[in-house]
Each structure stands twice: as C-alpha cells, then as structure tokens.
Design a protein around this motif. Structure first.
Motif: not given
Length: 277
Positions: A54-77
C-alpha cells in the motif's frame, strides 16, 4: 517520566509491542506504530500479521501471514522479552485473530489496546467480513481499550453509522455490552469545527474535544493514536490520562503533517514533529 516499574521494583523504559500489518509508505501499520512508540519514549517491538502493498493512494495487495507463524513470532518474543503494553491493529482473518486470543490468554500482558482495523482510509477492506464475528466475540472482551472510528463501531454492532454525539454515547455503551472494558469511540467522521471522541469506561462517558485539523496528510491517524495510548499507558496512572495525552500529540502531528512531502494521496502525520526542525 518515560519509565515503567518492573517486577524487581526497578524503573526502566517500557517495552511496547505492536501486532499489525505493514505499510511500506511508513504512515500506518507497524511502521507508524514503531514511530509512535519512539515518540513517547517507549522501546518498540513488532509482530507482523500481514504484508500489505500500500501507499498513500491505496492498497494494492495483501499477503496474509499464516496464523501459526504469527504465533511463532509471539511465543519467541515473549519467551525472551518483557512486554509492558500491546497495541493490536490489522489482523486480516479469523485464524490470526484466534492466534492473538490464545497469546493474550497465555501471557496476559498488562495493557492491551485494540484498534479494530477493518477498512483503510482509501476504502479498501482490510479485515475479512467473516472475521468480524470472531473479533467481536473472542478478542473484544480480552483487551483493555478499543479505539474504533464510527464506521468500525457500526460494523462491530451490525448497525448504521451514527451521525451525532448522542448516538456516539449510545454506541459506546453498546460496545461495552459486547464485553469491551473501555471504548474510545472516535468521532472524526462527524462534521464540525471540533473533532469529538467519546471515552467510555466504568459506566460513564467523557467527551474529549480537539480542534479539527484541516489537512490531507492524515494517513495512519488511527494507528498512531492507538499506538500512542499503548506507549503512554505504562507511564501514566490511568487510561484517561494516556488517552488525553495521545490525542494532544496526534493533533500536533496533524498540524505539522504538511511539512512532509510523502506520496500523492493521503500523506502521513508527522510523528517526530517535536524533534525535527
């Protein structure tokens, strides 16, 4: 004082975590949150939930990060670093929302602010429709403060967007009925020379009014406000003080925003207006 108390009783700079999507233009999402944390003397950390083109003019594309990797980031931190406050922004889908719910249940961070990001300023939808129910039923009751704007509040309640202040009061109370402990319902979409927000908590509503700043450089205001509140809360005695100070900071950042020249659409606010001359 840019310090918070640790369990050992010593004073230290607060560690504040953002869980949100990215913005390559730097005005919203993780990038804006980290700037806001720094502006308030907090040490910023981040867990990405989505990579957003995205930029100041809008959103072009969204790549959703898998939930299990979100969890891995949180737990590791969290296995290594003390977290004094959390700001939650864009979550993108129901699976990621459930992962964040499990994180809150397992680690119980002391101060949690939810900015229920559903639609970008450009009108692009950032939270899948089917995920709204999960956010409303599972995440809302687990946070300390939510900061919806009027369209987001209407979306959460499944009702029409309000057009006047009395309606804001009523919707804030209805959001509390869904389990939200405190609500900062942002009235920036209303007309008028002042921008009025409704802060609801402990059974009462306080109206917070600020002079409306006329500028097209208002990209990421919701992210910046919620992140500022999260950064300030460990340093202040109660939520209302953190909210008022964050609102004043955002007003100044908006007033200084035209000093920046970023993009051709809605540019960012000036997060470092106090320091950059």
């Amino acid at each position: 004082m840019n310090e918070t108390q640790t369990r050992s009783g010593t004073r230290t700079i607060p560690n504040v975590l953002t869980i949100a999507g990215t913005d390559p233009s730097g005005g919203a999402g993780v990038q804006a949150d980290l700037k806001s944390f720094s502006a308030h003397g907090a040490y910023g950390m981040s867990v990405a939930t989505a990579l957003v083109a995205q930029t100041t003019t809008g959103v072009a594309q969204v790549h959703e990060i898998p939930a299990e990797f979100v969890t891995a980031q949180l737990v590791t931190l969290l296995d290594d670093v003390r977290v004094d406050a959390v700001k939650i922004g864009m979550l993108a889908n129901a699976e990621v929302i459930r992962a964040v719910v499990r994180f809150l249940d397992d680690y119980a961070p002391p101060h949690v602010v939810l900015d229920p990001v559903m639609v970008a300023k450009s009108g692009d939808r950032l939270l899948a429709t089917e995920a709204v129910r999960v956010l409303r039923e599972q995440l809302l009751p687990r946070v300390d403060l939510i900061t919806p704007n009027l369209p987001e509040a209407a979306d959460l309640l499944g009702t029409a967007e309000v057009t006047e202040i009395d309606g804001m009061r009523a919707q804030a109370e209805r959001l509390a009925g869904l389990g939200a402990k405190r609500i900062l319902l942002k009235g920036g979409h209303l007309a008028g020379e002042s921008s009025v927000d409704a802060l609801y908590g402990d059974g009462s509503t306080e109206l917070l009014s600020e002079e409306r700043v006329v500028t097209t450089n208002n990209h990421g205001t919701g992210c910046t406000l919620a992140a500022s509140i999260a950064a300030l809360r460990p340093q202040r005695q109660e939520w209302a003080s953190a909210v008022r100070e964050a609102k004043a900071y955002l007003g100044d950042a908006l007033r200084a925003a035209d000093r920046l020249d970023v993009g051709h659409g809605h540019g960012p606010v000036h997060h470092f207006h106090r320091w950059w001359k």
